[in-house]
Write an enzyme that holds these catalytic residues in place. Structure first.
Site, PDB file in Angstrom:
ATOM      1  N   THR A  77      -4.066  -3.884   4.164  1.00  0.00           N
ATOM      2  CA  THR A  77      -3.450  -2.923   5.044  1.00  0.00           C
ATOM      3  C   THR A  77      -4.166  -2.685   6.263  1.00  0.00           C
ATOM      4  O   THR A  77      -5.073  -3.411   6.386  1.00  0.00           O
ATOM      5  CB  THR A  77      -3.295  -1.440   4.165  1.00  0.00           C
ATOM      6  OG1 THR A  77      -4.636  -1.003   3.658  1.00  0.00           O
ATOM      7  CG2 THR A  77      -2.315  -1.822   3.146  1.00  0.00           C
ATOM      8  N   SER A 101       2.015  -1.696   1.098  1.00  0.00           N
ATOM      9  CA  SER A 101       0.640  -0.858   1.067  1.00  0.00           C
ATOM     10  C   SER A 101       0.307  -0.803  -0.218  1.00  0.00           C
ATOM     11  O   SER A 101      -0.951  -0.645  -0.504  1.00  0.00           O
ATOM     12  CB  SER A 101       0.936   0.468   1.778  1.00  0.00           C
ATOM     13  OG  SER A 101       1.877   1.381   0.844  1.00  0.00           O
ATOM     14  N   PHE A 103       1.492  -2.819  -4.409  1.00  0.00           N
ATOM     15  CA  PHE A 103       2.234  -3.543  -4.846  1.00  0.00           C
ATOM     16  C   PHE A 103       2.708  -3.081  -6.467  1.00  0.00           C
ATOM     17  O   PHE A 103       3.489  -3.583  -7.095  1.00  0.00           O
ATOM     18  CB  PHE A 103       2.029  -4.899  -5.327  1.00  0.00           C
ATOM     19  CG  PHE A 103       2.159  -5.800  -3.741  1.00  0.00           C
ATOM     20  CD1 PHE A 103       3.462  -6.234  -3.517  1.00  0.00           C
ATOM     21  CD2 PHE A 103       1.145  -6.006  -3.042  1.00  0.00           C
ATOM     22  CE1 PHE A 103       3.670  -6.982  -2.352  1.00  0.00           C
ATOM     23  CE2 PHE A 103       1.356  -6.878  -1.692  1.00  0.00           C
ATOM     24  CZ  PHE A 103       2.539  -7.171  -1.613  1.00  0.00           C
ATOM     25  N   HIS A 135     -10.302   7.349  -2.927  1.00  0.00           N
ATOM     26  CA  HIS A 135     -10.626   5.887  -3.162  1.00  0.00           C
ATOM     27  C   HIS A 135     -12.026   5.586  -3.528  1.00  0.00           C
ATOM     28  O   HIS A 135     -12.917   6.544  -2.908  1.00  0.00           O
ATOM     29  CB  HIS A 135      -9.927   5.103  -2.043  1.00  0.00           C
ATOM     30  CG  HIS A 135      -8.488   4.669  -2.286  1.00  0.00           C
ATOM     31  ND1 HIS A 135      -7.478   5.443  -1.635  1.00  0.00           N
ATOM     32  CD2 HIS A 135      -8.135   3.582  -3.054  1.00  0.00           C
ATOM     33  CE1 HIS A 135      -6.420   5.128  -1.917  1.00  0.00           C
ATOM     34  NE2 HIS A 135      -6.613   3.842  -2.637  1.00  0.00           N
ATOM     35  N   HIS A 136     -12.495   4.472  -3.716  1.00  0.00           N
ATOM     36  CA  HIS A 136     -13.733   4.110  -3.893  1.00  0.00           C
ATOM     37  C   HIS A 136     -14.472   3.919  -2.455  1.00  0.00           C
ATOM     38  O   HIS A 136     -13.579   3.926  -1.433  1.00  0.00           O
ATOM     39  CB  HIS A 136     -14.018   2.872  -4.623  1.00  0.00           C
ATOM     40  CG  HIS A 136     -13.059   1.528  -4.135  1.00  0.00           C
ATOM     41  ND1 HIS A 136     -13.288   0.996  -2.967  1.00  0.00           N
ATOM     42  CD2 HIS A 136     -11.903   1.182  -4.441  1.00  0.00           C
ATOM     43  CE1 HIS A 136     -12.316   0.082  -2.603  1.00  0.00           C
ATOM     44  NE2 HIS A 136     -11.276   0.353  -3.406  1.00  0.00           N
ATOM     45  N   LYS A 139     -13.611   1.132   0.375  1.00  0.00           N
ATOM     46  CA  LYS A 139     -12.375   1.288   0.836  1.00  0.00           C
ATOM     47  C   LYS A 139     -12.391   1.237   2.463  1.00  0.00           C
ATOM     48  O   LYS A 139     -13.125   2.223   3.019  1.00  0.00           O
ATOM     49  CB  LYS A 139     -11.603   2.379   0.486  1.00  0.00           C
ATOM     50  CG  LYS A 139      -9.983   2.576   1.128  1.00  0.00           C
ATOM     51  CD  LYS A 139      -9.076   1.563   0.722  1.00  0.00           C
ATOM     52  CE  LYS A 139      -7.739   1.801   1.302  1.00  0.00           C
ATOM     53  NZ  LYS A 139      -6.913   0.772   0.928  1.00  0.00           N
ATOM     54  N   THR A 146      -1.335   3.289   1.182  1.00  0.00           N
ATOM     55  CA  THR A 146      -0.364   3.934   0.374  1.00  0.00           C
ATOM     56  C   THR A 146      -0.180   5.281   0.663  1.00  0.00           C
ATOM     57  O   THR A 146       0.781   5.885   0.816  1.00  0.00           O
ATOM     58  CB  THR A 146      -1.257   3.847  -1.192  1.00  0.00           C
ATOM     59  OG1 THR A 146      -1.396   2.620  -1.622  1.00  0.00           O
ATOM     60  CG2 THR A 146      -0.167   4.671  -2.344  1.00  0.00           C
TER      61      THR A 146
END
EC number: 1.17.1.8
Length: 249
Positions: A77, A101, A103, A135-136, A139, A146
């Site tokens: 992304t 963004s 799957f 997120h981690h 990222k 997303t």
């Protein structure tokens, strides 16, 4: 199928494992140490390419796939401002590309229900809506792709919101939230070892409604990417993941 992996980090290795379990063959893996192997001849050994790299390299990787005439599934992304340009290049060259963004099957169900929920909540303007994503810390982009897809699903079905604005919070950084009534807040938190959590919050004076998706690991993302490769490999054209997840049929 014979699959080439552009990006061979944590996600690439999980994709490899799932692809092998589904009886596919990995014929090429590319990371920063094997860039010299990224040639048209090597790409053409594959039936389809799965690309999970970085926003800085994704456009060049897409062009390499187009030049080699190999379908490409793009999970990276942070490049969507170039969608129109890439779509035109794909169509002019007779190539195949599917991008998303996210799957994950569960996330794409979430995207669909999010739009339906936004249409319902649009009747009740005293609820204020926002999006939270976690997120981690590795990222690279903020907000996540997303979260942007979730936000766009709300904006396209809500009269009061016309754009989104992002606030990033990490251990050593916290941006100020300066949000106008027509803006949809996306609050991004970066916490070590979190694969991905996305929450839509509708809040009023009397109650709150939360709609959440929590990824337990990266396997759902990886499986979805392999399913996308299986779907795309015999097609021509430029597709978003919605073409694969047809919830209206």
């Amino acid at each position: 199928m014979k699959i080439a992996l552009l990006g061979y980090g944590k996600m690439g290795k999980i994709i490899e494992k799932i692809a092998l379990s589904r009886k596919h063959e990995i014929v090429l893996t590319i990371d920063h140490e094997t860039l010299h192997d990224l040639t048209p001849e090597n790409l053409q050994k594959a039936d389809v390419v799965i690309e999970f790299t970085t926003p800085a390299s994704v456009l060049d990787n897409i062009k390499h796939c187009f030049n080699a005439g190999v379908p490409v599934v793009v999970g990276t992304t942070g490049w969507y401002e170039n969608l129109k340009e890439v779509k035109q290049l794909c169509e002019e060259s007779g190539s195949s590309l599917l991008y998303a963004s996210n799957f994950s099957v569960g996330v794409n169900v979430f995207f669909h229900v999010n739009k339906l929920l936004a249409k319902v909540m649009n009747r009740y303007p005293y609820y204020e809506v926002q999006v939270e994503e976690i997120h981690h810390t590795q990222k690279l982009d903020s907000p996540s792709g997303t979260a942007i897809t979730i936000a766009e699903g709300i904006i396209n079905n809500t009269d009061s919101k016309s754009e989104w604005v992002n606030v990033l919070t990490t251990d050593d950084q916290e941006d100020d939230a300066d949000v106008t009534p027509n803006q949809l807040l996306i609050e991004s938190l970066r916490i070590d070892s979190v694969p991905g959590t996305h929450t839509v919050i509708y809040d009023s004076e009397v109650d709150s409604i939360e709609f959440k998706h929590t990824a337990h690991n990266r396997n759902g993302f990886a499986l979805g990417a392999v399913l996308a490769a299986e779907w795309l490999h015999d097609k021509k054209g430029f597709y978003s993941v919605e073409a694969m997840f047809d919830f209206n049929s």
